[in-house]
Design a protein around this motif. Sequence first.
Motif, PDB file in Angstrom:
ATOM      1  N   CYS A 191       0.846  -1.199   0.000  1.00  0.00           N
ATOM      2  CA  CYS A 191       0.000   0.000   0.000  1.00  0.00           C
ATOM      3  C   CYS A 191       0.878   1.246   0.000  1.00  0.00           C
ATOM      4  N   ILE A 192       0.590   2.166  -0.883  1.00  0.00           N
ATOM      5  CA  ILE A 192       1.334   3.426  -0.971  1.00  0.00           C
ATOM      6  C   ILE A 192       0.588   4.528  -0.231  1.00  0.00           C
ATOM      7  N   SER A 193      -0.695   4.677  -0.563  1.00  0.00           N
ATOM      8  CA  SER A 193      -1.551   5.669   0.096  1.00  0.00           C
ATOM      9  C   SER A 193      -2.934   5.026   0.250  1.00  0.00           C
ATOM     10  N   PRO A 194      -3.404   4.801   1.482  1.00  0.00           N
ATOM     11  CA  PRO A 194      -4.678   4.111   1.694  1.00  0.00           C
ATOM     12  C   PRO A 194      -5.813   4.688   0.860  1.00  0.00           C
ATOM     13  N   ARG A 195      -6.554   3.770   0.228  1.00  0.00           N
ATOM     14  CA  ARG A 195      -7.722   4.079  -0.610  1.00  0.00           C
ATOM     15  C   ARG A 195      -7.367   4.775  -1.922  1.00  0.00           C
ATOM     16  N   GLU A 196      -6.094   5.105  -2.122  1.00  0.00           N
ATOM     17  CA  GLU A 196      -5.741   5.859  -3.326  1.00  0.00           C
ATOM     18  C   GLU A 196      -4.757   5.124  -4.232  1.00  0.00           C
ATOM     19  N   HIS A 197      -3.633   4.700  -3.664  1.00  0.00           N
ATOM     20  CA  HIS A 197      -2.596   4.093  -4.491  1.00  0.00           C
ATOM     21  C   HIS A 197      -2.016   2.858  -3.795  1.00  0.00           C
ATOM     22  N   CYS A 198      -1.716   1.863  -4.605  1.00  0.00           N
ATOM     23  CA  CYS A 198      -1.060   0.662  -4.094  1.00  0.00           C
ATOM     24  C   CYS A 198      -0.285   0.010  -5.235  1.00  0.00           C
ATOM     25  N   ARG A 234       7.815   7.761  -2.370  1.00  0.00           N
ATOM     26  CA  ARG A 234       7.537   8.809  -1.388  1.00  0.00           C
ATOM     27  C   ARG A 234       6.267   9.536  -1.800  1.00  0.00           C
ATOM     28  N   VAL A 235       5.393   9.783  -0.829  1.00  0.00           N
ATOM     29  CA  VAL A 235       4.160  10.529  -1.085  1.00  0.00           C
ATOM     30  C   VAL A 235       4.364  11.953  -0.572  1.00  0.00           C
ATOM     31  N   LEU A 236       4.350  12.915  -1.493  1.00  0.00           N
ATOM     32  CA  LEU A 236       4.569  14.326  -1.148  1.00  0.00           C
ATOM     33  C   LEU A 236       3.235  15.064  -1.163  1.00  0.00           C
ATOM     34  N   GLU A 237       2.989  15.838  -0.110  1.00  0.00           N
ATOM     35  CA  GLU A 237       1.735  16.579  -0.005  1.00  0.00           C
ATOM     36  C   GLU A 237       2.032  18.072   0.063  1.00  0.00           C
ATOM     37  N   ASP A 238       1.381  18.858  -0.810  1.00  0.00           N
ATOM     38  CA  ASP A 238       1.632  20.295  -0.816  1.00  0.00           C
ATOM     39  C   ASP A 238       0.699  21.012   0.161  1.00  0.00           C
ATOM     40  N   GLU A 239       0.774  22.341   0.178  1.00  0.00           N
ATOM     41  CA  GLU A 239      -0.011  23.125   1.137  1.00  0.00           C
ATOM     42  C   GLU A 239      -1.507  23.008   0.903  1.00  0.00           C
ATOM     43  N   LYS A 287      -1.666  15.419  -3.358  1.00  0.00           N
ATOM     44  CA  LYS A 287      -0.547  14.495  -3.176  1.00  0.00           C
ATOM     45  C   LYS A 287       0.125  14.166  -4.491  1.00  0.00           C
ATOM     46  N   ASP A 288       1.443  14.117  -4.441  1.00  0.00           N
ATOM     47  CA  ASP A 288       2.242  13.672  -5.583  1.00  0.00           C
ATOM     48  C   ASP A 288       3.043  12.441  -5.165  1.00  0.00           C
ATOM     49  N   ILE A 289       3.249  11.572  -6.106  1.00  0.00           N
ATOM     50  CA  ILE A 289       4.007  10.348  -5.837  1.00  0.00           C
ATOM     51  C   ILE A 289       5.354  10.443  -6.528  1.00  0.00           C
ATOM     52  N   GLU A 290       6.406  10.204  -5.780  1.00  0.00           N
ATOM     53  CA  GLU A 290       7.770  10.286  -6.310  1.00  0.00           C
ATOM     54  C   GLU A 290       8.436   8.916  -6.204  1.00  0.00           C
TER      55      GLU A 290
END
Length: 271
Positions: free
Chosen positions: A125-132, A169-174, A178-181
Amino acid sequence: MASVALSEAEKVYIVHGVQEDLRVDGRGCEDYRCVEVETDVVSNTSGSARVKLGHTDILVGVKAEMGTPKLEKPNEGYLEFFVDCSASATPEFEGRGGDDLGTEIANTLYRIFNNKSSIDLKSLCISPREHCWVLYVDVLLLECGGNLFDAISVAVKAALFNTRIPRVRVLEDEEGSKDIELSDDPYDCIQLSVENVPCIVTLCKIGYRHVVDATLQEEACSLASLLVSVTSKGVVTCIRKVGKGSLDPESIFEMLEAWQQHSGAFQLLLN
């Protein structure tokens, strides 16, 4: 299932030999053929393995791709299985001849992995409910020489062991988006733990006895087989009877005792 035509005399010869614990190739009833395992054999995959068991030749490739978690399991990734029966393996697989067998093998793989102990799916799982991560496991039957399920289970486990998944890495802006790197370092990756990935032991009933690692000729003499998968911790993930014949309770108990001995040998091979 691939089959071979035998005369009645050939069947009698094989059956009588099994009753005396002497098979056509010189093995005893509970002896395996030599197993050859080679990993990292396909360059454009996340992991791969090739297994040769006698005249059975299996190639497995694993491809890791990003997907969306399933609704019922929002914190987990998942595996998808696809089995291709090459026409070069046996003439029976030409056209759509191997589709039924491919579906049967894929369904069996889903069943033996349908538990919480085989693979740590939460690690995918990368981001619950969003990415895996979704692991697409492609099995190719290159040659059929009997005992397909055992060889495929070894090849799948070896390919998963060889699988490398890029670290994310999951990056979240202000604003909360979310962006995935993905790491571009080939050595910065996640390796799956396959300690609890099950292996299959198939026991074929021939006459009044059973054999492990049956050849095509021996499978032609067997009306029923018992397929058992187990993890290294002794967790049974699947028990199936295959074939048109029946098995009495006493035979099943005898076969399960033999299975316990040989499942340990397979786990030592791949752990």
